[in-house]
Design an enzyme around this catalytic site. Sequence first.
Site, PDB file in Angstrom:
ATOM      1  CG  ASP A   1      57.988 105.941  59.089  1.00  0.00           C
ATOM      2  OD1 ASP A   1      58.739 106.706  59.737  1.00  0.00           O
ATOM      3  OD2 ASP A   1      57.319 105.037  59.632  1.00  0.00           O
ATOM      4  CG  ASP A   2      61.107 111.111  59.851  1.00  0.00           C
ATOM      5  OD1 ASP A   2      60.702 112.197  59.409  1.00  0.00           O
ATOM      6  OD2 ASP A   2      61.865 111.018  60.839  1.00  0.00           O
TER       7      ASP A   2
ATOM      8  CE  LYS B   1      56.038 105.031  62.951  1.00  0.00           C
ATOM      9  NZ  LYS B   1      56.954 104.093  62.253  1.00  0.00           N
TER      10      LYS B   1
ATOM     11  CG  ASP C   1      58.474 108.381  66.043  1.00  0.00           C
ATOM     12  OD1 ASP C   1      58.658 107.924  67.184  1.00  0.00           O
ATOM     13  OD2 ASP C   1      59.043 107.935  65.031  1.00  0.00           O
TER      14      ASP C   1
ATOM     15  NE  ARG D   1      56.662 100.477  67.907  1.00  0.00           N
ATOM     16  CZ  ARG D   1      57.652 101.210  67.397  1.00  0.00           C
ATOM     17  NH1 ARG D   1      57.453 101.935  66.317  1.00  0.00           N
ATOM     18  NH2 ARG D   1      58.854 101.208  67.942  1.00  0.00           N
TER      19      ARG D   1
ATOM     20  CG  ASP E   1      62.047 102.026  66.317  1.00  0.00           C
ATOM     21  OD1 ASP E   1      60.990 102.299  66.924  1.00  0.00           O
ATOM     22  OD2 ASP E   1      62.600 102.819  65.530  1.00  0.00           O
TER      23      ASP E   1
END
Length: 511
Positions: A88-89, A163, A165, A221, A225
Amino acid sequence: MGFKTTLFLFSACLALFMQHSAAYLDQNGKVVVPAASSYNGLSLTPRMGFNNWNAFHCDVNETLLLSTAKAMVDYGLRDLGYDHIILDDCWSVGRNETGYLVSNDKKFPNGMKYVVDTIHSMGMKFGIYSSAGTFTCGKYPGSLGYEQKDADYWAEIGVDYLKYDNCFNQGQSGTPKLSFDRYKVMSDALNKTGRPIVYAMCNWGNDDPYDWAYDIANSGRMSGDIYDSFNRPDERCPCTSAIGCRWPGFHCSVMNILNKMAAITSRTMSGYFNDMDMLEVGNGGQSDGEYVIHFSMWALHSSPLLIGTNVLTLSPANLAIYANPAVIALNQDPSAGAAVLKWRYELHPDAFGQGEIALWTRGLNNSDQAVALINASDEDMTLNMTLSDILLDSWTAGAYKRPAELDMVWDVYDLWGNRMSESQAGSIINSTALSMPVGVNGTLTRYNATATSYAAGIMNRDVALMGKHVGTIGPDRTPKGTFTADIPRHSLGLYRLVLREDESLRNTDEL
Ligand SMILES: *[C@@H]1O[C@H](CO)[C@@H](O)[C@H](O)[C@H]1NC(C)=O
Ligand SMILES: *[C@@H]1O[C@H](CO)[C@@H](O)[C@H](O)[C@H]1NC(C)=O
Ligand SMILES: *[C@@H]1O[C@H](CO)[C@@H](O)[C@H](O)[C@H]1NC(C)=O
Ligand SMILES: *[C@@H]1O[C@H](CO)[C@@H](O)[C@H](O)[C@H]1NC(C)=O
Ligand SMILES: *[C@@H]1O[C@H](CO)[C@@H](O)[C@H](O)[C@H]1NC(C)=O
Ligand SMILES: *[C@@H]1O[C@H](CO)[C@@H](O)[C@H](O)[C@H]1NC(C)=O
Ligand SMILES: *[C@@H]1O[C@H](CO)[C@@H](O)[C@H](O)[C@H]1NC(C)=O
Ligand SMILES: *[C@@H]1O[C@H](CO)[C@@H](O)[C@H](O)[C@H]1NC(C)=O
Ligand SMILES: CC(=O)N[C@H]1CO[C@H](CO)[C@@H](O)[C@@H]1O
């Protein structure tokens, strides 16, 4: 309602809806949608794997990713289908002179390509993260304006999944068109690299992606979150419906996200999945029954199943949840659909003033039905379901014709009935089970999807995928007309219903 049924009902709209796949009628007059319903041919069933965010946030490095991948192979999780390791990030430090992303060499001392190559050598795939904005959510360099350079870099090092965002998007959101155009740039850039890369949009359901993203992405999504709470309301996640949600936010509970799925069921399809966010099972904020609801309902809705906890410290009880092949088989069913909410009642409020029971159902590829009876209330509950509840969509389909299945007997299999014991899960974690490879046809509790796909396993009625036979359900107003189950507080009954082949049981005298 399975996707097949949806197509049947709305076949008039097919040409508009499925722009890339010519649906056709087979010899029996059934509508067939070729596997290429995915815009890029990828992810015909939901992706499964691990993502570090929920458990580790920015605290990530080469050691964590590689040791997690190894544990997933050793525990049999890779061979259950969890074959993506998704970073992830917070992995980059900036851009080099020619504008390409550079990874953090303290976290990744051997470079990112080394990590990707090692994960590939373990028979797994690698996913990376960025944002369709000037920065990522953690304020690292974003990809807005650098889409092709970033896609080329990822393709060069062998990335299999992105992914993507929605932070720092420069105000390029607020209408479906603004969001579509911004996310399409990366879609096109990935395609141009020539490398198959699964494209997972993470725009939190902003601007109703359910209506436009299937043409440019493999998942989207559908909520703000998740956090590790079963049903605690939080004003930072203000919406209770997916539709028209202006501020998706974060700190969304399992029940908040689950109930948002009700309105958008028809917008889940092979190649484009509504992503309910990464799993929290194992992170400590919920009871075992609550985690079982969380995992079951994510699987039933064809959400990507991404383990979001520390695999290296996984408890036997939590391994037994993640590793239930009968539940994963729902997730990987070729029908690739989501479940329909048939009823939901508020009663017996719990500590948060909520307390609901609900029935969700989903038609599977081979005419099996999947059914979830949820007790999210604070009282003892005996829950009931009938075939007319379960098959409601078939008999309200246009002509209001009573479906033949309503007069038949179905076998009911409890998909948690053969849950792996804690001692078996413990022995897998302690490596004492490694000398017992999973047979080609599985065992009662273990399955190897690398050896035999879930679709093939279900066609064979593999014991590991069927759960435990617990009864039957038959036509309404007969003694077998109601299936009744005692469902513990904050838990659920999850069932696969299979039509009886023995025709004699259709004789009502025997019911
Ligand atoms: C890597 O990350 C893990 C998990 O956050 C941490 O426990 C470990 O100390 C880190 N290792 C290195 C070498 O930085
Ligand atoms: C910048 O990074 C790219 C991608 O890793 C690399 O191909 C290129 O050589 C780098 N350029 C410079 C000037 O370091
Ligand atoms: C690019 O898009 C075309 C058309 O949708 C598709 O056929 C092709 O497989 C895609 N290629 C990649 C690498 O995604
Ligand atoms: C779906 O089910 C049908 C009927 O049982 C079967 O013929 C077909 O092969 C199945 N499709 C897949 C991909 O398993
Ligand atoms: C289910 O049926 C039983 C037996 O008829 C009844 O006692 C119970 O209240 C029913 N449950 C609900 C939630 O209506
Ligand atoms: C696994 O190892 C732990 C720590 O040594 C031990 O407490 C536990 O009993 C073992 N479990 C099994 C099932 O062997
Ligand atoms: C699953 O099957 C594959 C292919 O046959 C094999 O390589 C792998 O070791 C098996 N995994 C387990 C956990 O038995
Ligand atoms: C798996 O089980 C099915 C049904 O029992 C059987 O037909 C098949 O031959 C088995 N496959 C293997 C590889 O053992
Ligand atoms: C909160 C609660 O008591 N829930 C109940 C739900 O139903 C089961 C089975 O009847 C009870 O055991 C639970 O206690």
